[in-house]
Design a protein around this motif. Sequence first.
Motif, mmCIF file in Angstrom:
data_model
loop_
_atom_site.group_PDB
_atom_site.id
_atom_site.type_symbol
_atom_site.label_atom_id
_atom_site.label_comp_id
_atom_site.label_asym_id
_atom_site.label_seq_id
_atom_site.Cartn_x
_atom_site.Cartn_y
_atom_site.Cartn_z
ATOM 1 N N PHE A 91 40.479 46.340 36.299
ATOM 2 C CA PHE A 91 39.574 45.218 36.063
ATOM 3 C C PHE A 91 38.133 45.696 36.176
ATOM 4 N N THR A 92 37.536 46.018 35.045
ATOM 5 C CA THR A 92 36.194 46.589 35.052
ATOM 6 C C THR A 92 35.107 45.553 35.316
ATOM 7 N N SER A 93 35.476 44.270 35.340
ATOM 8 C CA SER A 93 34.489 43.237 35.672
ATOM 9 C C SER A 93 34.375 43.025 37.179
ATOM 10 N N LEU A 94 35.125 43.818 37.955
ATOM 11 C CA LEU A 94 34.983 43.835 39.410
ATOM 12 C C LEU A 94 34.057 44.985 39.800
ATOM 13 N N THR A 95 33.459 44.883 40.962
ATOM 14 C CA THR A 95 32.713 46.017 41.492
ATOM 15 C C THR A 95 33.705 47.064 41.989
ATOM 16 N N GLY A 96 33.207 48.270 42.239
ATOM 17 C CA GLY A 96 34.078 49.310 42.763
ATOM 18 C C GLY A 96 34.763 48.888 44.049
ATOM 19 N N LEU A 97 34.004 48.280 44.956
ATOM 20 C CA LEU A 97 34.568 47.827 46.221
ATOM 21 C C LEU A 97 35.604 46.731 46.005
ATOM 22 N N GLN A 98 35.292 45.766 45.171
ATOM 23 C CA GLN A 98 36.236 44.687 44.897
ATOM 24 C C GLN A 98 37.529 45.212 44.287
ATOM 25 N N LEU A 99 37.415 46.164 43.373
ATOM 26 C CA LEU A 99 38.594 46.723 42.723
ATOM 27 C C LEU A 99 39.512 47.393 43.732
ATOM 28 N N LEU A 100 38.931 48.156 44.652
ATOM 29 C CA LEU A 100 39.752 48.866 45.631
ATOM 30 C C LEU A 100 40.390 47.900 46.630
ATOM 31 N N VAL A 101 39.637 46.913 47.072
ATOM 32 C CA VAL A 101 40.203 45.925 48.012
ATOM 33 C C VAL A 101 41.331 45.149 47.337
ATOM 34 N N TYR A 102 41.098 44.734 46.105
ATOM 35 C CA TYR A 102 42.119 44.007 45.347
ATOM 36 C C TYR A 102 43.382 44.853 45.185
ATOM 37 N N THR A 103 43.206 46.132 44.816
ATOM 38 C CA THR A 103 44.353 47.019 44.633
ATOM 39 C C THR A 103 45.095 47.232 45.944
ATOM 40 N N GLY A 104 44.348 47.413 47.022
ATOM 41 C CA GLY A 104 44.979 47.602 48.323
ATOM 42 C C GLY A 104 45.797 46.406 48.746
ATOM 43 N N MET A 105 45.288 45.204 48.506
ATOM 44 C CA MET A 105 46.024 44.001 48.875
ATOM 45 C C MET A 105 47.263 43.834 47.992
#
Length: 210
Positions: A91-105
């Motif tokens: 999801f490139t419309s997320l920030t780098g931090l948001q993408l990693l947190v989302y993936t981790g969850m």
Amino acid sequence: MSSVNAVTLENLSKSFASKQAVQNISLEIPAGSFYGIVGPNGAGKTTTLHMISGLLKPDSGTISVFGKNAWADINAIKDEIGVLPESDQVFTSLTGLQLLVYTGMLRGLSRGEATERAHDLLQVMGLTEEKNTLVKSYSSGMTKKVCLATALIHSPKLVILDEPFESVDPASSANIRGVLNDYVQNGGTVIISSHVMMMVEKNVLTCGNY
């Protein structure tokens, strides 16, 4: 290096309609190794990696991951594997931090643990200053690094990387090599593919065990 194999393939085959993509491949990849798969475009590298990671079911043959039959309990095996996504698969419309947190969850981590690991990985990847920047604004090297971070966020035992150094600048390549070297030195297993032998020699042979 551990005597246990991270991956064992026995007579693995896969066809798409009349095209034989993979035919009777057998190999052993030791745990704790940095393993390269080399072949020209169309040789079946990506198909093989997709079967190992549980994205494609083989027509015949067996796949064992850390001694477990991969297709007998594919969900359990997936917990032990990290896969490098293509840039158009995140999801490139997320920030780098948001993408990693989302993936981790998505991988079962709590928000707090995912956030902590995300910050650690962003620092390791040299992306701390860009953590609040949208991924679609990243350069190709930055995108590759954040995609690698998504593969590592849940601390997998095995990481599968299809063409991880393609279209990546030398500085980013060096950073990625360092991250993967540390990962292997700490007991992880890395499998990379490439159609360029020189690329595999440069990146695998300089990263320790093979």
